[in-house]
Motif scaffolding. Structure first.
Motif, PDB file in Angstrom:
ATOM      1  N   HIS A  49      24.048 -53.014  12.198  1.00  0.00           N
ATOM      2  CA  HIS A  49      23.644 -53.670  10.956  1.00  0.00           C
ATOM      3  C   HIS A  49      24.717 -54.615  10.441  1.00  0.00           C
ATOM      4  CE1 HIS A  49      20.752 -50.058  10.261  1.00  0.00           C
ATOM      5  NE2 HIS A  49      20.262 -50.951  11.091  1.00  0.00           N
ATOM      6  N   LEU A  50      25.930 -54.508  10.985  1.00  0.00           N
ATOM      7  CA  LEU A  50      26.986 -55.462  10.630  1.00  0.00           C
ATOM      8  C   LEU A  50      26.562 -56.887  10.939  1.00  0.00           C
ATOM      9  CD1 LEU A  50      30.073 -55.782   9.812  1.00  0.00           C
ATOM     10  CD2 LEU A  50      30.539 -55.764  12.261  1.00  0.00           C
ATOM     11  N   THR A  51      25.779 -57.059  11.979  1.00  0.00           N
ATOM     12  CA  THR A  51      25.369 -58.404  12.382  1.00  0.00           C
ATOM     13  C   THR A  51      24.371 -59.012  11.405  1.00  0.00           C
ATOM     14  OG1 THR A  51      23.591 -57.513  13.779  1.00  0.00           O
ATOM     15  CG2 THR A  51      25.742 -57.832  14.809  1.00  0.00           C
ATOM     16  N   GLY A  52      23.799 -58.200  10.507  1.00  0.00           N
ATOM     17  CA  GLY A  52      22.826 -58.723   9.558  1.00  0.00           C
ATOM     18  C   GLY A  52      23.439 -59.222   8.263  1.00  0.00           C
ATOM     19  N   LEU A  53      24.758 -59.160   8.150  1.00  0.00           N
ATOM     20  CA  LEU A  53      25.419 -59.625   6.926  1.00  0.00           C
ATOM     21  C   LEU A  53      25.351 -61.144   6.817  1.00  0.00           C
ATOM     22  CD1 LEU A  53      28.746 -57.589   6.639  1.00  0.00           C
ATOM     23  CD2 LEU A  53      26.707 -57.360   5.235  1.00  0.00           C
ATOM     24  N   LYS A  54      25.293 -61.625   5.585  1.00  0.00           N
ATOM     25  CA  LYS A  54      25.411 -63.053   5.361  1.00  0.00           C
ATOM     26  C   LYS A  54      26.830 -63.501   5.689  1.00  0.00           C
ATOM     27  CE  LYS A  54      21.879 -63.274   1.749  1.00  0.00           C
ATOM     28  NZ  LYS A  54      21.585 -63.640   0.330  1.00  0.00           N
ATOM     29  N   ASP A  55      26.987 -64.770   6.023  1.00  0.00           N
ATOM     30  CA  ASP A  55      28.275 -65.286   6.479  1.00  0.00           C
ATOM     31  C   ASP A  55      29.393 -65.070   5.459  1.00  0.00           C
ATOM     32  OD1 ASP A  55      27.165 -66.084   8.836  1.00  0.00           O
ATOM     33  OD2 ASP A  55      26.852 -68.167   8.237  1.00  0.00           O
ATOM     34  N   TYR A  56      29.041 -65.028   4.179  1.00  0.00           N
ATOM     35  CA  TYR A  56      30.067 -64.911   3.142  1.00  0.00           C
ATOM     36  C   TYR A  56      30.786 -63.564   3.212  1.00  0.00           C
ATOM     37  CZ  TYR A  56      32.187 -64.436  -1.483  1.00  0.00           C
ATOM     38  OH  TYR A  56      33.074 -64.234  -2.509  1.00  0.00           O
ATOM     39  N   TYR A  57      30.048 -62.505   3.556  1.00  0.00           N
ATOM     40  CA  TYR A  57      30.616 -61.166   3.520  1.00  0.00           C
ATOM     41  C   TYR A  57      31.343 -60.845   4.825  1.00  0.00           C
ATOM     42  CZ  TYR A  57      27.644 -60.807  -0.548  1.00  0.00           C
ATOM     43  OH  TYR A  57      27.050 -61.034  -1.761  1.00  0.00           O
ATOM     44  N   ARG A  58      32.433 -60.091   4.702  1.00  0.00           N
ATOM     45  CA  ARG A  58      33.261 -59.787   5.861  1.00  0.00           C
ATOM     46  C   ARG A  58      33.230 -58.311   6.247  1.00  0.00           C
ATOM     47  NH1 ARG A  58      37.661 -62.615   7.363  1.00  0.00           N
ATOM     48  NH2 ARG A  58      37.626 -61.135   9.096  1.00  0.00           N
ATOM     49  N   GLN A  59      32.748 -57.451   5.352  1.00  0.00           N
ATOM     50  CA  GLN A  59      32.942 -56.016   5.564  1.00  0.00           C
ATOM     51  C   GLN A  59      31.772 -55.226   4.964  1.00  0.00           C
ATOM     52  OE1 GLN A  59      37.046 -53.641   5.441  1.00  0.00           O
ATOM     53  NE2 GLN A  59      36.461 -54.410   3.452  1.00  0.00           N
ATOM     54  N   VAL A  60      31.432 -54.109   5.607  1.00  0.00           N
ATOM     55  CA  VAL A  60      30.325 -53.291   5.128  1.00  0.00           C
ATOM     56  C   VAL A  60      30.697 -51.816   5.213  1.00  0.00           C
ATOM     57  CG1 VAL A  60      29.226 -53.202   7.407  1.00  0.00           C
ATOM     58  CG2 VAL A  60      27.838 -52.859   5.362  1.00  0.00           C
ATOM     59  N   TRP A  61      30.215 -51.056   4.226  1.00  0.00           N
ATOM     60  CA  TRP A  61      30.341 -49.594   4.265  1.00  0.00           C
ATOM     61  C   TRP A  61      29.038 -49.034   4.813  1.00  0.00           C
ATOM     62  CZ3 TRP A  61      33.726 -45.571   3.299  1.00  0.00           C
ATOM     63  CH2 TRP A  61      33.157 -44.306   3.192  1.00  0.00           C
ATOM     64  N   LEU A  62      29.146 -48.176   5.826  1.00  0.00           N
ATOM     65  CA  LEU A  62      27.991 -47.556   6.461  1.00  0.00           C
ATOM     66  C   LEU A  62      28.239 -46.054   6.592  1.00  0.00           C
ATOM     67  CD1 LEU A  62      27.642 -50.200   9.314  1.00  0.00           C
ATOM     68  CD2 LEU A  62      26.063 -49.978   7.392  1.00  0.00           C
ATOM     69  N   ARG A  63      27.214 -45.325   6.978  1.00  0.00           N
ATOM     70  CA  ARG A  63      27.364 -43.882   7.222  1.00  0.00           C
ATOM     71  C   ARG A  63      26.730 -43.535   8.563  1.00  0.00           C
ATOM     72  NH1 ARG A  63      29.065 -39.250   5.104  1.00  0.00           N
ATOM     73  NH2 ARG A  63      29.872 -40.371   3.281  1.00  0.00           N
ATOM     74  N   HIS A  64      27.514 -42.849   9.387  1.00  0.00           N
ATOM     75  CA  HIS A  64      27.068 -42.436  10.715  1.00  0.00           C
ATOM     76  C   HIS A  64      26.680 -40.960  10.677  1.00  0.00           C
ATOM     77  CE1 HIS A  64      26.944 -42.019  15.083  1.00  0.00           C
ATOM     78  NE2 HIS A  64      27.765 -40.984  14.972  1.00  0.00           N
ATOM     79  N   ARG A  65      25.561 -40.621  11.282  1.00  0.00           N
ATOM     80  CA  ARG A  65      25.081 -39.235  11.328  1.00  0.00           C
ATOM     81  C   ARG A  65      25.037 -38.744  12.769  1.00  0.00           C
ATOM     82  NH1 ARG A  65      23.123 -41.788   7.015  1.00  0.00           N
ATOM     83  NH2 ARG A  65      22.998 -40.620   5.046  1.00  0.00           N
ATOM     84  N   SER A  66      25.539 -37.518  12.959  1.00  0.00           N
ATOM     85  CA  SER A  66      25.599 -36.954  14.305  1.00  0.00           C
ATOM     86  C   SER A  66      25.127 -35.505  14.271  1.00  0.00           C
ATOM     87  CB  SER A  66      27.033 -37.017  14.840  1.00  0.00           C
ATOM     88  OG  SER A  66      27.836 -36.028  14.195  1.00  0.00           O
ATOM     89  N   ALA A  67      25.192 -34.849  15.424  1.00  0.00           N
ATOM     90  CA  ALA A  67      24.721 -33.470  15.533  1.00  0.00           C
ATOM     91  C   ALA A  67      25.576 -32.498  14.730  1.00  0.00           C
ATOM     92  CB  ALA A  67      24.711 -33.044  17.009  1.00  0.00           C
ATOM     93  N   HIS A  68      26.813 -32.858  14.424  1.00  0.00           N
ATOM     94  CA  HIS A  68      27.717 -31.947  13.716  1.00  0.00           C
ATOM     95  C   HIS A  68      28.016 -32.386  12.289  1.00  0.00           C
ATOM     96  CE1 HIS A  68      28.479 -29.348  17.127  1.00  0.00           C
ATOM     97  NE2 HIS A  68      28.703 -30.400  17.884  1.00  0.00           N
ATOM     98  N   GLY A  69      27.374 -33.439  11.823  1.00  0.00           N
ATOM     99  CA  GLY A  69      27.618 -33.880  10.458  1.00  0.00           C
ATOM    100  C   GLY A  69      27.615 -35.395  10.368  1.00  0.00           C
ATOM    101  N   SER A  70      28.061 -35.911   9.228  1.00  0.00           N
ATOM    102  CA  SER A  70      28.074 -37.357   9.019  1.00  0.00           C
ATOM    103  C   SER A  70      29.463 -37.822   8.611  1.00  0.00           C
ATOM    104  CB  SER A  70      27.052 -37.753   7.944  1.00  0.00           C
ATOM    105  OG  SER A  70      27.473 -37.306   6.659  1.00  0.00           O
ATOM    106  N   ILE A  71      29.679 -39.127   8.730  1.00  0.00           N
ATOM    107  CA  ILE A  71      30.962 -39.710   8.363  1.00  0.00           C
ATOM    108  C   ILE A  71      30.732 -41.125   7.846  1.00  0.00           C
ATOM    109  CG2 ILE A  71      31.382 -40.502  10.752  1.00  0.00           C
ATOM    110  CD1 ILE A  71      34.380 -40.079  10.223  1.00  0.00           C
ATOM    111  N   GLY A  72      31.355 -41.447   6.719  1.00  0.00           N
ATOM    112  CA  GLY A  72      31.310 -42.806   6.199  1.00  0.00           C
ATOM    113  C   GLY A  72      32.399 -43.644   6.839  1.00  0.00           C
ATOM    114  N   TYR A  73      32.207 -44.958   6.837  1.00  0.00           N
ATOM    115  CA  TYR A  73      33.222 -45.813   7.457  1.00  0.00           C
ATOM    116  C   TYR A  73      33.066 -47.253   6.994  1.00  0.00           C
ATOM    117  CZ  TYR A  73      29.384 -47.056  10.681  1.00  0.00           C
ATOM    118  OH  TYR A  73      28.191 -47.485  11.223  1.00  0.00           O
TER     119      TYR A  73
END
Length: 380
Positions: free
Chosen positions: A25-49
């Motif tokens: 989803h980083l590729t969907g950012l408008k050109d102005y923005y440089r950084q995004v906060w996302l959350r990854h979910r896995s079998a043992h829990g989740s992590i923000g990044y």
């Protein structure tokens, strides 16, 4: 359509509000923005990044990736926007938010250390990257009761695997670094890649620890000697201050680390004391000289992102090989922790009442049987 919101206090950093958020989803950012906060979910829990992108995306182009582990002190038990705002104080996240030219040609992945509430298993203490222990003992550098945090190891490895699978990363130019607790995190992450029979972290072009330590707890798979041998195939550099009060060089967690890293071909650099003093006068800011100077910062990051493993080509197949190596490390962590990870109890509704007892409970109090006092039970 993705829902984005600007992170409070930021300039070019947005938070993805969708329940399903992925690195691509980083590729969907408008050109102005440089950084995004996302959350990854896995079998043992989740992590923000945090994930930052290069200034210009070009079809078919691959980019170096810097994986950055932050220091201790991060808040837990709050909403994601709190975490994203806190991460803006991290040097590389701040540079991305300010649209710094130092990060114009690379991606930066900055995981956020998960809290106990983010993981699917019970954890014995506070999660401090890949170990769990009480904060009181941590700040005393007493690791005698720490335990390996298998869940945190798995979610971080799973996140890196997803990034490799979904984004145009050059697998020959992946570096990892961290400061303080993050310095330990960088070393441990590199070591995890050497698990499962791998011959070391084959795709890490550099491993950098700043004001670092590494607990000596072999019973929890934390052996300084084994770690140094496992990661020696990658260039390892440690930066420290001789007067460091939080990770003192006369403590085993730091002094022993230096000895084994040097014995296995790594480098240890001591910065000038006056450059490392820091606002709290604890001499725990070994990279202050670099971060304070834009020219030094740009020089360091250029050298970091230009470092590459010549034998690893920037091809889709090489990136798949790197992702497969991380997957093997995930499997190894799961196997080692299988008998020690305890799932959190799941709250469930009580079973439906017995029809006969329910009918009896509906009777006026005077007509109930003698054993059905108070709660309809036998009184046992």
């Amino acid at each position: 359509m993705r829902r984005w919101s600007l992170v409070p206090g930021s300039k070019r950093t947005v938070l993805c509000e969708d329940e399903e958020s992925m690195p691509r989803h980083l590729t969907g950012l408008k050109d102005y923005y440089r950084q995004v906060w996302l959350r990854h979910r896995s079998a043992h829990g989740s992590i923000g990044y945090m994930l930052s992108r290069p200034l210009v995306w070009k079809p078919g182009q691959t980019f170096p990736l810097v994986i950055y582990f932050h220091h201790a002190g991060n808040p837990v038990g709050k909403a994601d926007w709190h975490y994203a705002k806190w991460m803006l104080g991290s040097p590389l996240c701040q540079l991305a938010d300010e649209n710094s030219p130092a990060l114009r040609d690379c991606m930066v992945l900055s995981p956020y250390c998960p809290g106990r509430g983010d993981l699917n298993h019970e954890v014995a203490g506070d999660v401090l990257w890949f170990k769990a222990m009480s904060l009181d003992r941590y700040f005393q550098q007493d690791f005698s009761e720490m335990s390996e945090a298998f869940e945190a190891e798995f979610v971080v490895l799973s996140l890196v695997k997803a990034v490799l699978e979904q984004l145009p990363v050059d697998p020959g130019r992946i570096s990892v670094m961290g400061e303080s607790m993050g310095g330990y995190g960088a070393l441990r992450f590199a070591e995890l890649l050497a698990a499962g029979g791998n011959e070391g972290p084959k795709f890490l072009s550099r491993v950098i620890g700043v004001s670092s330590y590494y607990p000596q707890m072999p019973a929890q798979d934390h052996s300084q000697e084994k770690m140094a041998k496992r990661i020696r195939s990658a260039p390892v550099e440690l930066f420290h201050c001789e007067k460091d009060k939080l990770s003192p060089v006369d403590k085993e967690a730091t002094g022993g680390l230096f000895r084994f890293i040097k014995e296995n071909g790594g480098q240890v650099h001591f910065e000038r004391n006056k450059d490392c003093k820091g606002a709290n006068k604890n001499f725990h800011s070994a990279f202050a000289r670099v971060w304070k100077s834009p020219s030094e910062t740009e020089k360091f990051l250029r050298e970091l992102t230009e470092s590459r493993i010549e034998s690893v080509q920037a091809t889709p197949s090489a990136r798949r090989d790197a992702a497969a190596l991380v997957e093997r490390a995930c499997q190894e962590v799961s196997l080692r922790g299988r008998n020690q990870m305890t799932y959190k109890p799941v709250l469930s509704l009580p079973p439906p009442p017995d029809p006969a007892r329910r009918a009896n409970a509906d009777q006026p109090l005077a007509k109930r049987s003698r054993g059905d006092k108070h709660d309809g039970g036998t009184g046992d």
